[in-house]
Design a protein around this motif. Structure first.
Motif, PDB file in Angstrom:
ATOM      1  N   ASP A  69       7.274  -4.574  -9.236  1.00 37.53           N
ATOM      2  CA  ASP A  69       7.739  -3.168  -9.175  1.00 37.53           C
ATOM      3  C   ASP A  69       6.593  -2.243  -8.755  1.00 37.53           C
ATOM      4  O   ASP A  69       6.755  -1.366  -7.898  1.00 37.53           O
ATOM      5  CB  ASP A  69       8.251  -2.711 -10.554  1.00 37.53           C
ATOM      6  N   GLU A  70       5.441  -2.460  -9.362  1.00 39.48           N
ATOM      7  CA  GLU A  70       4.293  -1.593  -9.031  1.00 39.48           C
ATOM      8  C   GLU A  70       3.888  -1.781  -7.572  1.00 39.48           C
ATOM      9  O   GLU A  70       3.573  -0.817  -6.866  1.00 39.48           O
ATOM     10  CB  GLU A  70       3.121  -1.919  -9.969  1.00 39.48           C
ATOM     11  N   ARG A  71       3.909  -2.998  -7.130  1.00 40.81           N
ATOM     12  CA  ARG A  71       3.536  -3.281  -5.724  1.00 40.81           C
ATOM     13  C   ARG A  71       4.498  -2.548  -4.790  1.00 40.81           C
ATOM     14  O   ARG A  71       4.064  -1.864  -3.854  1.00 40.81           O
ATOM     15  CB  ARG A  71       3.578  -4.805  -5.501  1.00 40.81           C
ATOM     16  N   ARG A  72       5.780  -2.654  -5.095  1.00 40.14           N
ATOM     17  CA  ARG A  72       6.789  -1.959  -4.247  1.00 40.14           C
ATOM     18  C   ARG A  72       6.572  -0.446  -4.287  1.00 40.14           C
ATOM     19  O   ARG A  72       6.540   0.231  -3.272  1.00 40.14           O
ATOM     20  CB  ARG A  72       8.207  -2.283  -4.750  1.00 40.14           C
ATOM     21  N   GLN A  73       6.350   0.050  -5.503  1.00 41.81           N
ATOM     22  CA  GLN A  73       6.146   1.501  -5.700  1.00 41.81           C
ATOM     23  C   GLN A  73       4.933   1.973  -4.879  1.00 41.81           C
ATOM     24  O   GLN A  73       5.002   2.967  -4.154  1.00 41.81           O
ATOM     25  CB  GLN A  73       5.905   1.753  -7.206  1.00 41.81           C
ATOM     26  N   LEU A  74       3.851   1.239  -4.950  1.00 42.50           N
ATOM     27  CA  LEU A  74       2.628   1.637  -4.238  1.00 42.50           C
ATOM     28  C   LEU A  74       2.837   1.570  -2.724  1.00 42.50           C
ATOM     29  O   LEU A  74       2.542   2.513  -1.989  1.00 42.50           O
ATOM     30  CB  LEU A  74       1.468   0.720  -4.664  1.00 42.50           C
ATOM     31  N   ARG A  75       3.424   0.463  -2.271  1.00 35.91           N
ATOM     32  CA  ARG A  75       3.545   0.269  -0.814  1.00 35.91           C
ATOM     33  C   ARG A  75       4.534   1.250  -0.187  1.00 35.91           C
ATOM     34  O   ARG A  75       4.500   1.494   1.018  1.00 35.91           O
ATOM     35  CB  ARG A  75       3.968  -1.174  -0.513  1.00 35.91           C
ATOM     36  N   ALA A  76       5.378   1.871  -1.031  1.00 38.93           N
ATOM     37  CA  ALA A  76       6.385   2.803  -0.472  1.00 38.93           C
ATOM     38  C   ALA A  76       5.785   4.192  -0.229  1.00 38.93           C
ATOM     39  O   ALA A  76       6.409   5.040   0.418  1.00 38.93           O
ATOM     40  CB  ALA A  76       7.560   2.917  -1.435  1.00 38.93           C
ATOM     41  N   LEU A  77       4.578   4.410  -0.703  1.00 40.94           N
ATOM     42  CA  LEU A  77       3.994   5.762  -0.617  1.00 40.94           C
ATOM     43  C   LEU A  77       3.196   5.935   0.677  1.00 40.94           C
ATOM     44  O   LEU A  77       2.403   5.057   1.044  1.00 40.94           O
ATOM     45  CB  LEU A  77       3.089   5.999  -1.830  1.00 40.94           C
ATOM     46  N   ASP A  78       3.356   7.070   1.329  1.00 40.03           N
ATOM     47  CA  ASP A  78       2.712   7.222   2.650  1.00 40.03           C
ATOM     48  C   ASP A  78       1.193   7.416   2.539  1.00 40.03           C
ATOM     49  O   ASP A  78       0.473   7.198   3.502  1.00 40.03           O
ATOM     50  CB  ASP A  78       3.342   8.387   3.440  1.00 40.03           C
ATOM     51  N   PHE A 138      -8.933   2.161 -11.657  1.00 40.26           N
ATOM     52  CA  PHE A 138      -8.977   0.761 -12.097  1.00 40.26           C
ATOM     53  C   PHE A 138      -8.184   0.592 -13.383  1.00 40.26           C
ATOM     54  O   PHE A 138      -8.164   1.471 -14.244  1.00 40.26           O
ATOM     55  CB  PHE A 138     -10.434   0.329 -12.331  1.00 40.26           C
ATOM     56  N   ALA A 139      -7.521  -0.541 -13.476  1.00 42.81           N
ATOM     57  CA  ALA A 139      -6.847  -0.879 -14.732  1.00 42.81           C
ATOM     58  C   ALA A 139      -7.923  -1.461 -15.648  1.00 42.81           C
ATOM     59  O   ALA A 139      -8.634  -2.383 -15.246  1.00 42.81           O
ATOM     60  CB  ALA A 139      -5.760  -1.910 -14.468  1.00 42.81           C
ATOM     61  N   PRO A 140      -8.098  -0.922 -16.843  1.00 38.00           N
ATOM     62  CA  PRO A 140      -9.152  -1.419 -17.732  1.00 38.00           C
ATOM     63  C   PRO A 140      -9.002  -2.916 -17.977  1.00 38.00           C
ATOM     64  O   PRO A 140      -7.899  -3.432 -18.067  1.00 38.00           O
ATOM     65  CB  PRO A 140      -8.906  -0.643 -19.034  1.00 38.00           C
ATOM     66  N   LEU A 181       0.110   4.621 -14.450  1.00 44.69           N
ATOM     67  CA  LEU A 181       0.224   4.524 -12.990  1.00 44.69           C
ATOM     68  C   LEU A 181       1.278   5.488 -12.443  1.00 44.69           C
ATOM     69  O   LEU A 181       1.030   6.197 -11.452  1.00 44.69           O
ATOM     70  CB  LEU A 181       0.557   3.088 -12.568  1.00 44.69           C
ATOM     71  N   ASP A 182       2.439   5.544 -13.106  1.00 41.01           N
ATOM     72  CA  ASP A 182       3.513   6.444 -12.604  1.00 41.01           C
ATOM     73  C   ASP A 182       3.018   7.880 -12.491  1.00 41.01           C
ATOM     74  O   ASP A 182       3.220   8.550 -11.478  1.00 41.01           O
ATOM     75  CB  ASP A 182       4.720   6.424 -13.570  1.00 41.01           C
ATOM     76  N   ARG A 183       2.332   8.320 -13.530  1.00 37.02           N
ATOM     77  CA  ARG A 183       1.864   9.727 -13.566  1.00 37.02           C
ATOM     78  C   ARG A 183       0.785   9.934 -12.501  1.00 37.02           C
ATOM     79  O   ARG A 183       0.776  10.945 -11.783  1.00 37.02           O
ATOM     80  CB  ARG A 183       1.319  10.027 -14.962  1.00 37.02           C
ATOM     81  N   LEU A 184      -0.121   8.963 -12.391  1.00 36.25           N
ATOM     82  CA  LEU A 184      -1.202   9.064 -11.384  1.00 36.25           C
ATOM     83  C   LEU A 184      -0.594   9.276 -10.000  1.00 36.25           C
ATOM     84  O   LEU A 184      -0.992  10.179  -9.248  1.00 36.25           O
ATOM     85  CB  LEU A 184      -2.031   7.776 -11.390  1.00 36.25           C
TER      86      LEU A 184
END
Ligand code: SAH
Length: 244
Positions: free
Chosen positions: A203-212, A87-89, A153-156
């Motif tokens: 950007d975050e949405r795209r990054q997340l949705r691109a992950l299998d 969760f994002a605080p 988020l990137d590191r997670l």
């Protein structure tokens, strides 16, 4: 045997075993004797997140501390739930509520995640852990969730264990029914992620949705507050594919 909710439940650090004793902290001692006005021979329930729940009897009451004598184990230690709640605080008051609901609804790990729109980048994990313990005391949870240190988020995502499915609560997702998307995850190790008051960036949405390992789900047609979304997401996940 279900726990007796009329009795005070206290989280303690030390081991719990047959004929053991527990020395309560000054704060817990004050609470029992001055707030709850309990005396010697009074019964309380104690748990430590490892040895189940025990009925204990107040053995000695001194000015500064109360000692308990363990009488019997009332509930065995359940397995720690395997659900990772990312969760994002958000702002403190609602964050306390969100932590409590995540604990009540079976989160096993609480992972704060710093996203682009996170406003509360500085949070004390000690406070979150204390919240999680208080939620466990109040709602009969015996496995106290582990609060991890905040991570970007990137590191997670870079360090994510791909065998665990990450359910992405996407406020911009189209209207398909989340249950259809979740059913495909049955039997998988699970995690979910909820964004901050400002939502996820494009950007975050795209990054997340691109992950299998990511599955995006909508939580209905309305934009929910982050703490409401947490409860809605945990409810639909537990109801469809939870391990109860
Ligand atoms: N301010 C943002 C909303 C953020 S709500 C906006 O107006 O777009 C905080 C978080 O709750 C979101 O990032 C998302 O993870 C979750 N959430 C809220 N409503 C949702 C919905 N209808 N579907 C899926 N997730 C939702």
């Amino acid at each position: 045997m279900r726990a007796n909710y009329k009795m005070q439940r206290l989280f303690v650090e030390g081991g719990l075993s047959e004929n053991g004793t527990v020395a309560l902290s000054a704060q817990q001692s004050h609470y029992l004797t001055h707030v709850m006005r309990m005396r010697e021979r009074g019964d309380v329930l104690v748990f430590n997140g490892r040895d189940g729940e025990w009925r204990a009897v107040i053995a000695t009451v001194s000015k500064k501390s109360v000692t308990l004598a363990l009488a019997e184990q009332t509930l065995p230690q359940p397995a720690t739930p395997d659900l990772v709640y990312c969760f994002a605080p958000i702002k403190a008051g609602r964050l306390d509520y969100m932590i409590q609901k995540a604990v009540e609804m079976g989160a096993g790990v609480l992972q704060p995640v710093i996203t682009q729109h996170t406003q509360m980048a500085k949070i004390g994990t000690e406070r979150l852990q204390a919240n999680a313990i208080e939620a466990a005391e109040q709602c009969g949870v015996l496995a106290v969730p582990q609060v991890r240190a905040p991570v970007k988020l990137d590191r997670l995502l870079a360090e994510w264990d791909g065998s665990r499915a990450l359910i992405f609560c996407d406020e911009s997702a189209a209207g398909d029914n989340p249950v259809d998307a979740l059913i495909g995850l049955k039997g998988r190790r699970l995690a979910l992620i909820v964004g901050p008051e400002g939502g996820f960036s494009e950007d975050e949405r795209r990054q997340l949705r691109a992950l299998d390992f990511v599955t995006a789900i909508p939580l209905g047609p309305r934009i929910l507050r982050a703490d409401t979304a947490a409860v809605a997401a945990l409810a639909v996940i537990q109801a469809t594919i939870g391990d109860w």
